[in-house]
Scaffold this motif. Sequence first.
Motif, PDB file in Angstrom:
ATOM      1  N   ALA A   1       2.809  10.932 -11.063  1.00  0.00           N
ATOM      2  CA  ALA A   1       2.304  12.304 -11.183  1.00  0.00           C
ATOM      3  C   ALA A   1       3.447  13.290 -11.429  1.00  0.00           C
ATOM      4  CB  ALA A   1       1.538  12.693  -9.925  1.00  0.00           C
ATOM      5  N   ARG A   2       4.605  13.058 -10.800  1.00  0.00           N
ATOM      6  CA  ARG A   2       5.749  13.954 -10.972  1.00  0.00           C
ATOM      7  C   ARG A   2       6.512  13.712 -12.267  1.00  0.00           C
ATOM      8  NH1 ARG A   2       8.621  15.288  -5.294  1.00  0.00           N
ATOM      9  NH2 ARG A   2       6.726  15.700  -4.137  1.00  0.00           N
ATOM     10  N   HIS A   3       6.515  12.475 -12.732  1.00  0.00           N
ATOM     11  CA  HIS A   3       7.243  12.097 -13.950  1.00  0.00           C
ATOM     12  C   HIS A   3       6.290  11.365 -14.895  1.00  0.00           C
ATOM     13  CE1 HIS A   3      10.950  12.903 -11.713  1.00  0.00           C
ATOM     14  NE2 HIS A   3      10.475  12.141 -10.755  1.00  0.00           N
ATOM     15  N   PRO A   4       5.340  12.076 -15.510  1.00  0.00           N
ATOM     16  CA  PRO A   4       4.303  11.380 -16.293  1.00  0.00           C
ATOM     17  C   PRO A   4       4.822  10.695 -17.556  1.00  0.00           C
ATOM     18  CG  PRO A   4       4.085  13.752 -16.529  1.00  0.00           C
ATOM     19  CD  PRO A   4       5.149  13.515 -15.495  1.00  0.00           C
ATOM     20  N   ASP A   5       5.915  11.151 -18.127  1.00  0.00           N
ATOM     21  CA  ASP A   5       6.405  10.583 -19.379  1.00  0.00           C
ATOM     22  C   ASP A   5       7.586   9.636 -19.205  1.00  0.00           C
ATOM     23  OD1 ASP A   5       4.508  12.101 -20.687  1.00  0.00           O
ATOM     24  OD2 ASP A   5       5.870  13.797 -20.934  1.00  0.00           O
ATOM     25  N   ARG A   6       7.931   9.312 -17.971  1.00  0.00           N
ATOM     26  CA  ARG A   6       9.089   8.454 -17.710  1.00  0.00           C
ATOM     27  C   ARG A   6       8.621   7.077 -17.255  1.00  0.00           C
ATOM     28  NH1 ARG A   6      13.689  11.551 -16.580  1.00  0.00           N
ATOM     29  NH2 ARG A   6      14.779   9.611 -17.007  1.00  0.00           N
ATOM     30  N   PRO A   7       9.366   6.029 -17.597  1.00  0.00           N
ATOM     31  CA  PRO A   7       9.010   4.692 -17.120  1.00  0.00           C
ATOM     32  C   PRO A   7       9.322   4.533 -15.636  1.00  0.00           C
ATOM     33  CG  PRO A   7      10.835   4.591 -18.688  1.00  0.00           C
ATOM     34  CD  PRO A   7      10.434   6.013 -18.573  1.00  0.00           C
ATOM     35  N   ILE A   8       8.329   4.129 -14.870  1.00  0.00           N
ATOM     36  CA  ILE A   8       8.471   3.917 -13.429  1.00  0.00           C
ATOM     37  C   ILE A   8       7.959   2.519 -13.127  1.00  0.00           C
ATOM     38  CG2 ILE A   8       7.728   4.657 -11.139  1.00  0.00           C
ATOM     39  CD1 ILE A   8       7.527   7.491 -12.363  1.00  0.00           C
ATOM     40  N   LEU A   9       8.733   1.773 -12.362  1.00  0.00           N
ATOM     41  CA  LEU A   9       8.373   0.401 -12.008  1.00  0.00           C
ATOM     42  C   LEU A   9       8.323   0.242 -10.500  1.00  0.00           C
ATOM     43  CD1 LEU A   9      10.718  -1.680 -14.339  1.00  0.00           C
ATOM     44  CD2 LEU A   9       8.355  -1.041 -14.745  1.00  0.00           C
ATOM     45  N   VAL A  10       7.413  -0.619 -10.041  1.00  0.00           N
ATOM     46  CA  VAL A  10       7.420  -1.086  -8.656  1.00  0.00           C
ATOM     47  C   VAL A  10       7.792  -2.562  -8.734  1.00  0.00           C
ATOM     48  CG1 VAL A  10       6.070  -1.520  -6.582  1.00  0.00           C
ATOM     49  CG2 VAL A  10       5.650   0.540  -7.924  1.00  0.00           C
ATOM     50  N   ARG A  11       8.888  -2.907  -8.058  1.00  0.00           N
ATOM     51  CA  ARG A  11       9.345  -4.289  -8.081  1.00  0.00           C
ATOM     52  C   ARG A  11       9.321  -4.876  -6.684  1.00  0.00           C
ATOM     53  NH1 ARG A  11      14.378  -5.706  -9.947  1.00  0.00           N
ATOM     54  NH2 ARG A  11      15.313  -3.847  -9.052  1.00  0.00           N
ATOM     55  N   HIS A  12       9.017  -6.147  -6.626  1.00  0.00           N
ATOM     56  CA  HIS A  12       9.080  -6.929  -5.389  1.00  0.00           C
ATOM     57  C   HIS A  12      10.045  -8.066  -5.676  1.00  0.00           C
ATOM     58  CE1 HIS A  12       7.420  -9.836  -2.352  1.00  0.00           C
ATOM     59  NE2 HIS A  12       7.654  -8.773  -1.625  1.00  0.00           N
ATOM     60  N   GLY A  13      11.314  -7.851  -5.325  1.00  0.00           N
ATOM     61  CA  GLY A  13      12.351  -8.782  -5.746  1.00  0.00           C
ATOM     62  C   GLY A  13      12.585  -8.608  -7.243  1.00  0.00           C
TER      63      GLY A  13
ATOM     64  N   TYR B   1       0.818  -1.212   0.000  1.00  0.00           N
ATOM     65  CA  TYR B   1       0.000   0.000   0.000  1.00  0.00           C
ATOM     66  C   TYR B   1       0.855   1.268   0.000  1.00  0.00           C
ATOM     67  CZ  TYR B   1      -3.626  -3.360   0.915  1.00  0.00           C
ATOM     68  OH  TYR B   1      -4.459  -4.441   0.820  1.00  0.00           O
ATOM     69  N   ILE B   2       1.941   1.256   0.723  1.00  0.00           N
ATOM     70  CA  ILE B   2       2.846   2.401   0.720  1.00  0.00           C
ATOM     71  C   ILE B   2       3.587   2.489  -0.611  1.00  0.00           C
ATOM     72  CG2 ILE B   2       4.896   3.376   1.818  1.00  0.00           C
ATOM     73  CD1 ILE B   2       3.787   2.339   4.458  1.00  0.00           C
ATOM     74  N   ALA B   3       3.966   1.346  -1.169  1.00  0.00           N
ATOM     75  CA  ALA B   3       4.614   1.340  -2.485  1.00  0.00           C
ATOM     76  C   ALA B   3       3.661   1.860  -3.556  1.00  0.00           C
ATOM     77  CB  ALA B   3       5.074  -0.072  -2.828  1.00  0.00           C
ATOM     78  N   ARG B   4       2.389   1.519  -3.450  1.00  0.00           N
ATOM     79  CA  ARG B   4       1.402   2.000  -4.426  1.00  0.00           C
ATOM     80  C   ARG B   4       1.220   3.508  -4.318  1.00  0.00           C
ATOM     81  NH1 ARG B   4      -4.467  -0.559  -4.278  1.00  0.00           N
ATOM     82  NH2 ARG B   4      -4.460   0.593  -2.328  1.00  0.00           N
ATOM     83  N   ALA B   5       1.227   4.049  -3.111  1.00  0.00           N
ATOM     84  CA  ALA B   5       1.128   5.502  -2.928  1.00  0.00           C
ATOM     85  C   ALA B   5       2.368   6.206  -3.474  1.00  0.00           C
ATOM     86  CB  ALA B   5       0.940   5.834  -1.449  1.00  0.00           C
ATOM     87  N   ALA B   6       3.543   5.633  -3.255  1.00  0.00           N
ATOM     88  CA  ALA B   6       4.776   6.212  -3.808  1.00  0.00           C
ATOM     89  C   ALA B   6       4.769   6.141  -5.329  1.00  0.00           C
ATOM     90  CB  ALA B   6       5.988   5.478  -3.239  1.00  0.00           C
ATOM     91  N   PHE B   7       4.236   5.067  -5.890  1.00  0.00           N
ATOM     92  CA  PHE B   7       4.126   4.926  -7.338  1.00  0.00           C
ATOM     93  C   PHE B   7       3.186   5.987  -7.913  1.00  0.00           C
ATOM     94  CE2 PHE B   7       1.854   3.089 -10.980  1.00  0.00           C
ATOM     95  CZ  PHE B   7       2.912   2.837 -11.833  1.00  0.00           C
ATOM     96  N   ALA B   8       2.053   6.223  -7.256  1.00  0.00           N
ATOM     97  CA  ALA B   8       1.107   7.242  -7.724  1.00  0.00           C
ATOM     98  C   ALA B   8       1.748   8.626  -7.714  1.00  0.00           C
ATOM     99  CB  ALA B   8      -0.153   7.223  -6.864  1.00  0.00           C
TER     100      ALA B   8
ATOM    101  N   ASP C   1       3.742  -1.031 -13.389  1.00  0.00           N
ATOM    102  CA  ASP C   1       4.523  -0.454 -14.480  1.00  0.00           C
ATOM    103  C   ASP C   1       3.749   0.747 -15.022  1.00  0.00           C
ATOM    104  OD1 ASP C   1       5.952   0.142 -16.776  1.00  0.00           O
ATOM    105  OD2 ASP C   1       6.224  -1.948 -17.335  1.00  0.00           O
ATOM    106  N   SER C   2       4.385   1.904 -15.094  1.00  0.00           N
ATOM    107  CA  SER C   2       3.691   3.117 -15.547  1.00  0.00           C
ATOM    108  C   SER C   2       3.367   3.068 -17.040  1.00  0.00           C
ATOM    109  CB  SER C   2       4.521   4.363 -15.247  1.00  0.00           C
ATOM    110  OG  SER C   2       5.718   4.342 -15.994  1.00  0.00           O
ATOM    111  N   ARG C   3       3.989   2.173 -17.775  1.00  0.00           N
ATOM    112  CA  ARG C   3       3.726   2.081 -19.217  1.00  0.00           C
ATOM    113  C   ARG C   3       2.523   1.209 -19.531  1.00  0.00           C
ATOM    114  NH1 ARG C   3       9.470  -0.135 -20.052  1.00  0.00           N
ATOM    115  NH2 ARG C   3       8.737  -1.027 -18.133  1.00  0.00           N
ATOM    116  N   ARG C   4       2.039   0.453 -18.558  1.00  0.00           N
ATOM    117  CA  ARG C   4       0.867  -0.411 -18.760  1.00  0.00           C
ATOM    118  C   ARG C   4      -0.389   0.310 -18.299  1.00  0.00           C
ATOM    119  NH1 ARG C   4       2.815  -5.495 -15.584  1.00  0.00           N
ATOM    120  NH2 ARG C   4       4.844  -5.716 -16.533  1.00  0.00           N
TER     121      ARG C   4
END
Length: 82
Positions: free
Chosen positions: A59-71, A48-55, A77-80
């Motif tokens: 919002a700050r980097h709308p055109d850049r690829p951002i990933l949340v990984r668990h291991g 839940y905290i990772a999802r908030a950080a991802f959101a 993935d911001s591109r999906r």
Amino acid sequence: MFLFRSKGMLRPMVRIKPTELTNVFVVELWSDDESRPLETLATAGNFYIARAAFAEATARHPDRPILVRHGIRVVMDSRRPR
């Protein structure tokens, strides 16, 4: 401190909590060619905290690829589309 016997000698035993290594979610900003991570934006102990950080990161980097990984697994993935 705990000791264990190894090859006839008493040695200190290092104890690692399982949560320190297994339950870490990492939010990363990736390069434009998607070949490597440029920056770790956040680490979180739960999803839940990772999802908030991802959101916030998307919002700050709308055109850049951002990933949340668990291991090695990619959780978000911001591109999906969501």
